[in-house]
Design an enzyme around this catalytic site. Structure first.
Site, PDB file in Angstrom:
ATOM      1  N   GLU A   8       5.301  22.036  21.999  1.00 41.19           N
ATOM      2  CA  GLU A   8       5.563  22.122  20.557  1.00 41.19           C
ATOM      3  C   GLU A   8       4.629  21.214  19.756  1.00 41.19           C
ATOM      4  OE1 GLU A   8       9.688  21.522  19.654  1.00 41.19           O
ATOM      5  OE2 GLU A   8      10.206  23.542  20.307  1.00 41.19           O
TER       6      GLU A   8
ATOM      7  N   GLU B 103      12.334  28.677  24.637  1.00 41.53           N
ATOM      8  CA  GLU B 103      13.469  27.774  24.414  1.00 41.53           C
ATOM      9  C   GLU B 103      14.396  28.398  23.388  1.00 41.53           C
ATOM     10  OE1 GLU B 103      12.810  23.784  23.054  1.00 41.53           O
ATOM     11  OE2 GLU B 103      11.127  23.464  24.406  1.00 41.53           O
TER      12      GLU B 103
HETATM   13  C1  GAL Z   1      12.492  21.431  21.178  1.00 36.36           C
HETATM   14  C2  GAL Z   1      11.764  20.655  22.252  1.00 36.36           C
HETATM   15  C3  GAL Z   1      12.638  20.372  23.434  1.00 36.36           C
HETATM   16  C4  GAL Z   1      14.003  19.916  22.989  1.00 36.36           C
HETATM   17  C5  GAL Z   1      14.603  20.959  22.087  1.00 36.36           C
HETATM   18  C6  GAL Z   1      15.987  20.667  21.619  1.00 36.36           C
HETATM   19  O1  GAL Z   1      11.947  21.181  19.931  1.00 36.36           O
HETATM   20  O2  GAL Z   1      10.624  21.346  22.687  1.00 36.36           O
HETATM   21  O3  GAL Z   1      12.022  19.396  24.237  1.00 36.36           O
HETATM   22  O4  GAL Z   1      13.896  18.707  22.333  1.00 36.36           O
HETATM   23  O5  GAL Z   1      13.797  21.079  20.956  1.00 36.36           O
HETATM   24  O6  GAL Z   1      16.450  21.643  20.727  1.00 36.36           O
END
Ligand code: GAL
Length: 691
Positions: free
Chosen positions: A159, A315
Site C-alpha cells: 500500500e 485485502e
Molecule cells: C491495510 C494494510 C494492512 C492492514 C489493513 C487493516 O491498509 O495493508 O497491513 O493494516 O489495512 O485494515
C-alpha cells in the site's frame, strides 16, 4: 517518468484457482500455531496467502545478518499444503537499525517536523539510502525465493502511500527540483509555468525552490499541483526500483503492489502500467448501507487500470476494521455478498486482512478470517463457507466484465480540484463529483468502467466526465472523436477550466471542450453553504447545492434543463449538442443523487441505452463473460428481498439450479447465472417485491 513503460509483457500469476486467503503473519505466532494454521487454511479452502509484508526486522535483525530459517520453514509448509504464496519483498517498513543509522531517511511533514520511528512506513520515498536498501532487500528475497515452487507472484512493498505519500524533507526538496528541471528544462521555463509574477514568486536559483511547506498564505497553485504530480512519481520510482531488481532476477514472475481503492495521492494509471496484475485492498464502511456503491466504482477502476483484465482483491475485512473511530462489524451474510461483489466486478480473488486475528499490537481488534475464538468464530465459519462456495465459480476466472458505460478518472483534475487553495469554491471536487455521478448510473442498473480522458473509448456507448478541471487539447480531441463516431459524452461542471500548468484557457471555460459542448461559461456561480439553487428539468425540480454556472449556449444546442431560481433563473443548466453521429452534454450544476438520476435517465434514453424504471440501490447486477458464456452476478446488498428479471435463462452456479424469468434474493443473497453469451451487454431490470 510517467511516460516510460519499461516492459509491456504480462506475466501470469502462478495459481490455478480463484485466490482465496489473506495476509499471513506467522512471525507473530509459534511454530506450533503454524501447524494449526495450515490445517485450518486447508479446511477453509485457502488457496493463497500474502507474507512476509512487515517482516524485514525479523529477516535481517542486524545489518547484513539474515535469518531466513523461519521463512524457509513456513513457505515449505504452505507449499506442501498446496497453498500458493503472494510473496512480499518485505520492504513495506524499515527496521529500526536502518533508521537509526540514517535518520535523514525519515519523512517530514508539511510543517517541517521529522516523523519518529514507532509505527510503520517511516521513510522518505525519495531517500537514496532507503532506495538503496529496498533494492538490496528485494534482491536478497528474489535470490533466495525466486525459484520456490510455491511462489505465485511478488508483492512489492505494501500500500504505497498508506501513511506517507508526500514528504517535505530536504531530500524530497532536492528530488522535487530535479523533477522540475526535467519537466521545465530551465528556470525561465519553470517561472513561466508557475506564473511567478503573481505575488512576486520569481525564482533566480533552483536552490531556492523548496517543497510547498506551510507558508503565510495560499501557495502558488501550480507549485502545489506539481508537488502532487512529483510525489506520485517519486513513489512510482520507488516501485520501479524493486520491479527492475525482480525482473532481473526472476524475469518470469508476476509483480504487483496492492492499491488502496480510489486513492487520491497516487496516479494508479501510471502504477498499473508497470505491474503484471492489479491488486487492491478494499474496506467498504460496514456502517454505511450504501458502501457497496463506492465499492462498485472502486472495482470498476481496478478492472479498468489494465484494460479490463481481471484483478485480485488482496485485502478486505472479514468483519470490523480497527482503524476507524467506530469499527462496526459486518452483519452475518455481508462478508459473502461483498466478496462476491468484488468477483462480479472482475476480481479473481477474495482475500482478507488477515488470516489469524492478532493477539497484540495495533491491529488486535481488526477482524480476521480466524477470529480470537478460533474455529468457533463467526468470521471463520462465514469465510470458510465462502471459500467452498468460490470453488463453484472457477468458470469465471479470467473472464471480463461487460459494460457500455465508462467514467473518466483523471488524477490531475482530482489534485487540481483538491490541492489548489484558491478556487471559486472548495465545495466542488473531482472525487465527490465522480461518486455522485457513478451512484446514479449504478442505481439505474449499469456497471461502470473507468477510462482516461484520452480513451480508449472503443466498446462504450456512453462516456461520462464528472469533472475535468484540467483539460488539454488531446483530451478534448479524443472525446470529440468519440461523440462524432456515435458515442455520447457527458461533461460535468468546472471542466476545461485550466491547462496543465494551471493557467485559465483563453476565453475561459470550457476551453478546449468549447467546440464539443457548444457552451461558454461566463462565470462560475458557487452557492453559499446552506443555500440551494434549482434546476427545472421537465416536470422535475432539481436541487443545486454548492455550484452553478452562468453559461451561454450556441444556437445548435438543446437546453434540457434550466436554472429556475435566483440570479441564474432562466439560464441554461443542462445542455445537449448533437455531434456527428453522437452527442455531447454539459451538466453545469452540481446536482444531488436524485437530480443526477433524473438527468442520467434522460441521457441514457436519448443515447438508446437502458435504464431501470424500478430502482433499488441494493440490487446490483454485473456480467462477466468469456467468448461463449455470460456469468451474471445478482447481488442483494440489503436485508429486504429483491427480484431481478433475467433476460435469458441459465444455471445458477452457486446452487446448480436452473434459473429463468424472475429471480428473487433474500437478505444479502447472491446468484451467479451462467447463460450463453448474449449479443449485447445483459441488462437486468427489477420487479417490485412488495406483493
Ligand atoms: C491495510 C494494510 C494492512 C492492514 C489493513 C487493516 O491498509 O495493508 O497491513 O493494516 O489495512 O485494515
Amino acid at each position: 517518468m510517467a511516460d516510460e513503460i519499461a516492459d509491456e509483457r504480462i506475466r501470469p500469476v502462478r495459481i490455478d484457482a480463484l485466490a482465496f486467503g489473506g495476509d499471513y503473519n506467522p512471525d507473530q505466532w509459534s511454530e506450533e500455531t503454524w501447524l494449526e494454521d495450515i490445517r485450518l487454511m486447508k479446511e477453509a479452502g485457502v488457496t493463497m496467502v500474502s507474507l512476509p509484508i512487515f517482516s524485514w526486522p525479523q529477516l535481517e535483525p542486524e545489518p547484513g545478518v539474515y535469518d531466513w530459517g523461519w521463512l524457509d520453514r513456513i513457505l515449505d509448509l504452505l507449499h506442501e499444503a498446496g497453498i500458493r504464496i503472494d510473496l512480499a519483498t518485505a520492504t513495506a517498513t524499515p527496521p529500526s537499525w536502518l533508521l537509526r543509522a540514517h535518520p535523514e531517511m525519515a519523512p517530514w511533514d508539511s510543517e517541517g517536523h521529522r516523523l519518529e520511528f514507532g509505527s510503520r512506513q517511516t521513510y522518505c520515498p525519495s531517500s537514496p539510502i532507503w532506495r538503496e536498501h529496498v533494492a538490496r532487500m528485494a534482491r536478497a528475497m528474489a535470490e533466495r525465493y525466486g525459484e520456490h515452487p510455491g511462489l505465485a507472484m511478488w508483492h512489492i512493498s505494501n500500500e504505497y502511500g498508506d501513511h506517507i505519500s508526500r514528504c517535505w524533507c530536504p531530500e524530497s526538496a532536492a528530488h522535487f527540483r530535479r523533477w522540475l528541471q526535467n519537466r521545465y528544462g530551465d528556470l525561465d521555463g519553470l517561472n513561466e509555468a508557475w506564473g511567478v509574477n503573481v505575488w512576486g514568486q520569481r525564482y533566480t536559483s533552483w536552490e531556492h525552490i523548496e517543497t510547498p511547506k506551510k507558508a503565510p498564505g495560499p501557495i502558488n497553485p501550480t507549485k502545489l499541483l506539481d508537488f502532487e504530480r512529483f510525489s506520485s512519481d517519486a513513489m512510482l520510482e520507488l516501485f520501479q526500483i524493486e520491479i527492475d531488481v525482480l525482473r532481473e532476477v526472476t524475469p518470469d514472475i508476476a509483480v504487483t503492489t496492492n492499491f488502496m481503492s480510489m486513492f487520491r495521492d497516487l496516479d494508479y494509471w501510471d502504477f498499473a502500467a508497470r505491474e503484471d496484475i492489479v491488486t487492491d485492498d478494499a474496506y467498504p464502511e460496514p456502517a454505511d448501507p450504501t458502501s457497496h456503491v463506492g465499492a462498485a466504482l472502486n472495482y470498476g477502476l481496478m478492472r479498468s487500470l489494465k484494460g479490463g483484465r481481471p484483478w485480485l482483491l488482496l485485502e478486505s475485512s472479514a468483519s470490523a476494521t480497527s482503524w476507524r473511530d467506530v469499527n462496526v462489524p459486518k452483519a452475518p451474510g455481508r462478508i459473502r455478498v461483498e466478496s462476491l461483489q468484488a468477483v462480479a466486478h472482475g476480481s479473481d480473488a477474495v482475500m482478507f486482512f488477515q488470516w489469524r486475528q492478532a493477539k497484540y499490537g495495533q491491529e488486535k481488534f481488526h477482524s480476521s478470517m480466524l477470529g480470537h475464538r478460533g474455529e468457533r468464530s463467526r468470521s471463520f465459519q462465514e469465510t470458510k463457507a465462502l471459500g467452498h462456495e468460490l470453488k463453484r465459480l472457477e468458470a469465471v476466472r479470467g473472464t471480463r466484465v461487460r459494460s457500455r458505460v465508462a467514467l473518466v478518472v483523471d488524477w490531475d483534475s482530482w489534485w487540481g480540484s483538491s490541492a489548489v487553495e484558491s478556487l471559486p469554491s472548495q465545495r466542488l471536487r473531482w472525487d465527490e463529483q465522480a461518486r455522485t455521478w457513478h451512484h446514479a448510473l449504478h442505481t439505474l442498473g449499469h456497471a461502470v468502467d473507468t477510462v482516461r480522458a484520452t480513451g480508449p473509448f472503443e466498446g462504450y456507448d456512453l462516456v461520462v466526465v464528472p469533472n475535468l478541471y484540467i483539460t488539454e487539447q488531446p483530451q478534448a480531441d479524443a472525446l470529440t472523436a468519440f461523440a462524432e463516431s456515435g458515442g455520447t459524452v457527458v461533461v460535468g461542471p468546472f471542466s476545461g477550466v485550466v491547462d496543465a500548468t494551471e493557467k485559465v484557457h483563453d476565453g475561459g471555460a470550457p476551453g478546449p471542450l468549447r467546440a464539443l459542448l457548444g457552451v461558454e461559461v461566463d462565470e462560475q456561480w458557487p452557492i453559499a453553504d446552506g443555500l440551494s439553487g434549482q434546476v427545472g428539468y421537465g416536470a422535475a425540480e432539481l436541487a443545486v447545492p454548492h455550484w452553478a454556472e452562468w453559461i451561454e449556449a450556441d444556437a445548435d444546442v438543446e437546453v434540457r434543463g434550466g436554472y429556475a431560481s435566483g440570479v441564474l433563473d432562466g439560464h441554461p443548466a443542462v445542455t445537449r449538442r448533437p455531434v456527428g453521429d453522437g452527442a455531447a452534454w454539459y451538466v453545469s450544476a452540481k446536482l444531488e443523487h436524485d437530480g443526477m438520476l433524473t438527468v442520467f435517465r434522460d441521457i441514457l434514453h436519448a443515447a438508446g441505452l437502458p435504464a431501470r424504471d424500478v430502482v433499488n440501490v441494493e440490487a446490483e447486477a454485473v456480467t462477466r463473460a468469456d467468448d461463449t458464456t455470460d456469468y451474471t452476478f445478482l447481488l442483494n446488498h440489503g436485508t429486504d428481498p429483491v427480484a431481478f428479471e433475467l433476460p435469458a435463462s441459465g444455471v445458477d452456479l452457486l446452487t446448480g439450479a436452473d434459473a429463468t424469468g424472475r429471480v428473487e434474493l433474500g437478505a444479502y443473497g447472491a446468484a451467479v447465472i451462467a447463460s450463453p453469451r448474449a449479443a449485447s451487454v445483459p441488462f437486468l431490470t427489477l420487479t417490485t417485491t412488495t406483493e
